[in-house]
Design an enzyme around this catalytic site. Sequence first.
Site, PDB file in Angstrom:
ATOM      1  N   SER A 209       0.851  -1.189   0.000  1.00 27.77           N
ATOM      2  CA  SER A 209       0.000   0.000   0.000  1.00 27.77           C
ATOM      3  C   SER A 209       0.880   1.231   0.000  1.00 27.77           C
ATOM      4  O   SER A 209       2.008   1.214   0.519  1.00 27.77           O
ATOM      5  CB  SER A 209      -0.903   0.022   1.232  1.00 27.77           C
ATOM      6  OG  SER A 209      -1.553   1.271   1.371  1.00 27.77           O
ATOM      7  N   TYR A 222      -1.174  -1.060  10.171  1.00 26.56           N
ATOM      8  CA  TYR A 222      -1.263  -1.314   8.734  1.00 26.56           C
ATOM      9  C   TYR A 222      -0.026  -0.780   8.006  1.00 26.56           C
ATOM     10  O   TYR A 222       0.551  -1.458   7.147  1.00 26.56           O
ATOM     11  CB  TYR A 222      -2.532  -0.656   8.188  1.00 26.56           C
ATOM     12  CG  TYR A 222      -2.852  -0.965   6.754  1.00 26.56           C
ATOM     13  CD1 TYR A 222      -3.422  -2.191   6.397  1.00 26.56           C
ATOM     14  CD2 TYR A 222      -2.622  -0.032   5.744  1.00 26.56           C
ATOM     15  CE1 TYR A 222      -3.743  -2.469   5.075  1.00 26.56           C
ATOM     16  CE2 TYR A 222      -2.938  -0.296   4.428  1.00 26.56           C
ATOM     17  CZ  TYR A 222      -3.496  -1.522   4.102  1.00 26.56           C
ATOM     18  OH  TYR A 222      -3.809  -1.798   2.791  1.00 26.56           O
TER      19      TYR A 222
END
EC number: 1.1.1.100
Length: 315
Positions: A209, A222
């Site tokens: 990401s 995350y």
Amino acid sequence: MATTVAATKLTSLKAVKKLGFREIRQVRQWTPLQSSMPHFGSRQSFATSTVVKAQATAVEQSTGEAVPKVESPVVVVTGASRGIGKAIALSLGKAGCKVLVNYARSAKEAEEVSKQIEAYGGQAITFGGDVSKEADVEAMMKTAIDAWGTIDVVVNNAGITRDTLLIRMKKSQWDEVIDLNLTGVFLCTQAATKIMMKKRKGRIINIASVVGLIGNIGQANYAAAKAGVIGFSKTAAREGASRNINVNVVCPGFIASDMTAKLGEDMEKKILGTIPLGRYGQPEDVAGLVEFLALSPAASYITGQAFTIDGGIAI
């Protein structure tokens, strides 16, 4: 009907003749596939078998010699029941791959993905398993090999979020995200590498990401996991290079999903204001890049790279 396999009740599948990628240097008749994705400038999509057949016919007519057959690549896609994973599985299925569609909870949705692949004329297996568990990963890889004889490409897409500010984050929220998003990638990459090393070829694409590059408020767990995926993949690429195993990373930004559809107008305006292109990406945008890295001969010299596909957020 698509075959469904659960890690807890592994179905015995009849083994078939071992398949595999042709060496890149041998695939002179396999050009990059035309993509159905608008950003590739084409609205037409062909399966690998159709492309190869047409090109083989042309070569045979001009030379009078038969062209060696190119086998369909075998691909494992984790977290493939919806969103980006679904788009990747469908894109590779359309391209003529044999696809194992992994899911953790969404069995019905995963089965639909497999049915769509079969409707395109491809082959698919639906496999339920948690990629953060070593036994499930081993069973998943075994299922693909028992069905199709090998594994050529692995796309590690499975992931979760447990968002909250750092000062409020529970250790369980940290552990859950790290276990699936990072340890899951480690387990699947390790298992795939062992298979690919024996035949001295393979491609692994890990979905990280843009958050792993620039961070994001409320996503310490995350961001740490995705940054870890990037560093891990670069090391895996170095270790696999001598065996012709390419490992790359794709780092999406804001991609349209059920979640973005539920955002209020003010929040959406704020998010889009951070994106130079001023819009969300589509799952198919990510799938097009993954298809290129997974299948194209033009990607054979690319390894250890992290590609952002984020509308310019990380410029």
